[in-house]
Write a protein that holds these residues in place. Sequence first.
Motif, PDB file in Angstrom:
ATOM      1  N   ALA A  25      59.374   5.820  71.208  1.00  0.00           N
ATOM      2  CA  ALA A  25      60.397   6.537  71.966  1.00  0.00           C
ATOM      3  C   ALA A  25      61.028   7.664  71.142  1.00  0.00           C
ATOM      4  O   ALA A  25      61.415   8.690  71.687  1.00  0.00           O
ATOM      5  CB  ALA A  25      61.482   5.557  72.403  1.00  0.00           C
ATOM      6  N   ALA A  26      61.097   7.477  69.821  1.00  0.00           N
ATOM      7  CA  ALA A  26      61.869   8.424  69.015  1.00  0.00           C
ATOM      8  C   ALA A  26      61.066   9.158  67.943  1.00  0.00           C
ATOM      9  O   ALA A  26      61.572  10.109  67.343  1.00  0.00           O
ATOM     10  CB  ALA A  26      63.036   7.684  68.358  1.00  0.00           C
ATOM     11  N   HIS A  56      68.460   9.833  70.967  1.00  0.00           N
ATOM     12  CA  HIS A  56      69.767   9.447  70.428  1.00  0.00           C
ATOM     13  C   HIS A  56      69.630   8.930  68.999  1.00  0.00           C
ATOM     14  O   HIS A  56      70.562   8.388  68.428  1.00  0.00           O
ATOM     15  CB  HIS A  56      70.405   8.387  71.321  1.00  0.00           C
ATOM     16  N   ARG A 110      51.191   8.071  76.763  1.00  0.00           N
ATOM     17  CA  ARG A 110      51.877   7.110  77.628  1.00  0.00           C
ATOM     18  C   ARG A 110      52.745   7.894  78.597  1.00  0.00           C
ATOM     19  O   ARG A 110      53.412   8.847  78.201  1.00  0.00           O
ATOM     20  CB  ARG A 110      52.749   6.183  76.752  1.00  0.00           C
ATOM     21  N   PHE A 113      56.181   8.981  77.874  1.00  0.00           N
ATOM     22  CA  PHE A 113      56.343   9.827  76.682  1.00  0.00           C
ATOM     23  C   PHE A 113      55.864  11.263  76.922  1.00  0.00           C
ATOM     24  O   PHE A 113      56.100  12.148  76.091  1.00  0.00           O
ATOM     25  CB  PHE A 113      55.567   9.254  75.491  1.00  0.00           C
ATOM     26  N   LYS A 144      55.319  -6.321  67.782  1.00  0.00           N
ATOM     27  CA  LYS A 144      56.751  -6.269  67.494  1.00  0.00           C
ATOM     28  C   LYS A 144      57.307  -7.703  67.468  1.00  0.00           C
ATOM     29  O   LYS A 144      57.365  -8.348  68.522  1.00  0.00           O
ATOM     30  CB  LYS A 144      57.481  -5.472  68.584  1.00  0.00           C
ATOM     31  N   LYS A 146      59.953  -9.250  67.946  1.00  0.00           N
ATOM     32  CA  LYS A 146      61.321  -9.027  68.434  1.00  0.00           C
ATOM     33  C   LYS A 146      62.060 -10.334  68.680  1.00  0.00           C
ATOM     34  O   LYS A 146      61.474 -11.311  69.105  1.00  0.00           O
ATOM     35  CB  LYS A 146      61.267  -8.251  69.754  1.00  0.00           C
ATOM     36  N   ARG A 162      64.871 -14.629  74.593  1.00  0.00           N
ATOM     37  CA  ARG A 162      65.254 -13.255  74.953  1.00  0.00           C
ATOM     38  C   ARG A 162      64.016 -12.438  75.362  1.00  0.00           C
ATOM     39  O   ARG A 162      64.070 -11.627  76.289  1.00  0.00           O
ATOM     40  CB  ARG A 162      65.989 -12.658  73.760  1.00  0.00           C
ATOM     41  N   ARG A 170      62.059  -7.072  83.509  1.00  0.00           N
ATOM     42  CA  ARG A 170      61.242  -5.874  83.740  1.00  0.00           C
ATOM     43  C   ARG A 170      60.316  -6.071  84.926  1.00  0.00           C
ATOM     44  O   ARG A 170      60.129  -5.179  85.750  1.00  0.00           O
ATOM     45  CB  ARG A 170      60.386  -5.568  82.503  1.00  0.00           C
ATOM     46  N   MET A 280      70.156  -5.455  65.324  1.00  0.00           N
ATOM     47  CA  MET A 280      69.334  -4.763  66.330  1.00  0.00           C
ATOM     48  C   MET A 280      68.188  -3.999  65.650  1.00  0.00           C
ATOM     49  O   MET A 280      67.086  -3.901  66.201  1.00  0.00           O
ATOM     50  CB  MET A 280      70.189  -3.822  67.181  1.00  0.00           C
ATOM     51  N   ASP A 284      63.899  -4.837  66.206  1.00  0.00           N
ATOM     52  CA  ASP A 284      63.027  -3.844  66.858  1.00  0.00           C
ATOM     53  C   ASP A 284      62.078  -3.201  65.851  1.00  0.00           C
ATOM     54  O   ASP A 284      61.900  -1.998  65.834  1.00  0.00           O
ATOM     55  CB  ASP A 284      63.892  -2.768  67.545  1.00  0.00           C
ATOM     56  N   LYS A 309      69.787   1.602  63.867  1.00  0.00           N
ATOM     57  CA  LYS A 309      70.118   1.845  65.271  1.00  0.00           C
ATOM     58  C   LYS A 309      71.444   2.591  65.371  1.00  0.00           C
ATOM     59  O   LYS A 309      72.365   2.316  64.598  1.00  0.00           O
ATOM     60  CB  LYS A 309      70.245   0.509  66.016  1.00  0.00           C
ATOM     61  N   LYS A 314      74.314   3.352  71.497  1.00  0.00           N
ATOM     62  CA  LYS A 314      73.531   2.374  72.253  1.00  0.00           C
ATOM     63  C   LYS A 314      74.265   1.099  72.668  1.00  0.00           C
ATOM     64  O   LYS A 314      73.745   0.323  73.463  1.00  0.00           O
ATOM     65  CB  LYS A 314      72.277   1.985  71.449  1.00  0.00           C
TER      66      LYS A 314
HETATM   67  O1  LIG Z   1      65.930  -2.858  74.366  1.00  0.00           O
HETATM   68  P1  LIG Z   1      64.543  -3.341  74.140  1.00  0.00           P
HETATM   69  O2  LIG Z   1      64.491  -4.758  73.669  1.00  0.00           O
HETATM   70  O3  LIG Z   1      63.662  -3.077  75.305  1.00  0.00           O
HETATM   71  O4  LIG Z   1      63.919  -2.489  72.908  1.00  0.00           O
HETATM   72  C1  LIG Z   1      63.619  -1.105  72.996  1.00  0.00           C
HETATM   73  C2  LIG Z   1      62.115  -0.956  72.838  1.00  0.00           C
HETATM   74  O5  LIG Z   1      61.508  -1.517  73.974  1.00  0.00           O
HETATM   75  P2  LIG Z   1      60.374  -2.663  73.926  1.00  0.00           P
HETATM   76  O6  LIG Z   1      60.989  -3.810  74.655  1.00  0.00           O
HETATM   77  O7  LIG Z   1      60.081  -2.988  72.500  1.00  0.00           O
HETATM   78  O8  LIG Z   1      59.232  -2.052  74.629  1.00  0.00           O
HETATM   79  C3  LIG Z   1      61.721   0.512  72.764  1.00  0.00           C
HETATM   80  O9  LIG Z   1      60.306   0.535  72.528  1.00  0.00           O
HETATM   81  P3  LIG Z   1      59.327   1.475  73.423  1.00  0.00           P
HETATM   82  O10 LIG Z   1      59.820   2.852  73.197  1.00  0.00           O
HETATM   83  O11 LIG Z   1      59.497   1.006  74.839  1.00  0.00           O
HETATM   84  O12 LIG Z   1      57.981   1.224  72.846  1.00  0.00           O
HETATM   85  C4  LIG Z   1      62.431   1.215  71.599  1.00  0.00           C
HETATM   86  O13 LIG Z   1      61.971   0.659  70.379  1.00  0.00           O
HETATM   87  C5  LIG Z   1      63.939   1.052  71.739  1.00  0.00           C
HETATM   88  O14 LIG Z   1      64.560   1.529  70.566  1.00  0.00           O
HETATM   89  P4  LIG Z   1      65.080   3.042  70.413  1.00  0.00           P
HETATM   90  O15 LIG Z   1      65.682   3.383  71.745  1.00  0.00           O
HETATM   91  O16 LIG Z   1      63.858   3.839  70.069  1.00  0.00           O
HETATM   92  O17 LIG Z   1      66.080   2.952  69.310  1.00  0.00           O
HETATM   93  C6  LIG Z   1      64.328  -0.413  71.872  1.00  0.00           C
HETATM   94  O18 LIG Z   1      65.721  -0.467  72.141  1.00  0.00           O
HETATM   95  P5  LIG Z   1      66.792  -1.304  71.308  1.00  0.00           P
HETATM   96  O19 LIG Z   1      67.300  -2.375  72.209  1.00  0.00           O
HETATM   97  O20 LIG Z   1      66.142  -1.873  70.084  1.00  0.00           O
HETATM   98  O21 LIG Z   1      67.858  -0.332  70.966  1.00  0.00           O
END
Ligand SMILES: O=P(O)(O)O[C@@H]1[C@@H](OP(=O)(O)O)[C@H](OP(=O)(O)O)[C@H](O)[C@H](OP(=O)(O)O)[C@H]1OP(=O)(O)O
Length: 353
Positions: A25-26, A56, A110, A113, A144, A146, A162, A170, A280, A284, A309, A314
Amino acid sequence: MSTSVSDLASLAGTDSIFKFVGEGAANIVFEIIQPASSQNDILRGKLLRVPKARTHALNYEELQCYWETAIKPLFRDGELVEQSLVRIGAGRHVLSDLNSVLAEFETTRRRDFQGSRVDEEAEYGMLVDDMRKKNPDDTVLEFKPKWIFQSPNAPFNAKRCRNCAKATLRASDSRRSDGVVNGGGGTPPPSYITDSPVLCSIDVLESKLNHRARDRVLAIITENLLQPADPRFDRLKAWLELNHLLPRLCNLQRVNDDVFAGGCLEADPAQQHPKLELAMTLRDCTCFVRIPADPTEEVEAKLADLDKKNGAAKLRTWQALERRLVEEGFYTAPKPREQWTCRLERGREDHEE
Ligand SMILES: O=P(O)(O)O[C@@H]1[C@@H](OP(=O)(O)O)[C@H](OP(=O)(O)O)[C@H](O)[C@H](OP(=O)(O)O)[C@H]1OP(=O)(O)O
Ligand SMILES: Nc1ncnc2c1ncn2[C@@H]1O[C@H](COP(=O)(O)OP(=O)(O)OP(=O)(O)O)[C@@H](O)[C@H]1O
């Protein structure tokens, strides 16, 4: 922060080529392929990671400082993908070259993206250890790990960890938007994720001791690509059983949240929450596991993407998500159409070992 920062200005005028490796994402990651005649040693075994525009995320100087001072001391040598800052802004030619590379294969990116670009105002990139295959017959897995430790906001009678709760949410949202678009009928779109297996935290946590949990984790992280008869499968299995990295990460995710203050739901958006930000961040990250083709070489596992983070930006999003998980019953209520059941929901049926 480390004092000497290298500079990619030296690539100007060479025939170096940038190759896209991956994106999140970033950030976007590229390989720099240098001509044999002008090899720069600082790039050997490294990939270039650069920030995307308009996210962000915090700037790379801050990320690097945080990684060196808050993250690195928590782990042992060799457990993290090493990262260092590299100056990239001078002349801006590198950044615009990277954007040209992205533009070339826009449609294969993707979907969510597509259109995002490298931040052409960025002053720094990062050089990170290249965790791809060293030899064509190596196997590299990326996943990940997570929320290995359950969310402190999950109700005591939770039936989902979680990760499983979030995947259910989702799937539920996806179904709902499918209903709006298609009137509730028809073939689900490819992005429809209901029933896809989730890396269940309880399985990850117990994969050291419990062979069924281990098998489920193996199936997910290898995406069923490694068959049990494959010798690499056993090596990975042994790694899951013996590694100290995932248990250490789990413990860090546990001790660094504001557990006694009630997790993110109790955090006041007007205040700073460094512990929650750390938790956090630790929740991640990405784990790379490289299984060398040569059986005499050890399996190598490292964590990457431990970026600080931006709690100020956020926190409300984290709270909104956690509130939905709790209030809409994603932790507790079984949803009839979900095939995937969390280990918590199934109970500890396979505790026979
Ligand atoms: O909120 P979540 O659990 O969906 O995590 C986000 C991730 O989604 P995921 O479930 O791993 O696909 C998300 O991953 P993707 O971009 O979806 O691959 C990001 O890592 C996001 O962090 P940030 O906004 O880049 O700081 C992650 O956001 P944070 O919650 O870690 O801030
Ligand atoms: N050190 C590395 N070695 C090999 N590939 C890598 C490395 N770092 C990143 N990648 C590839 O690039 C992709 C994106 O990198 P990265 O995780 O840094 O992006 P991100 O924006 O921080 O991701 P997220 O949205 O998950 O926070 C990864 O999923 C991986 O495929």
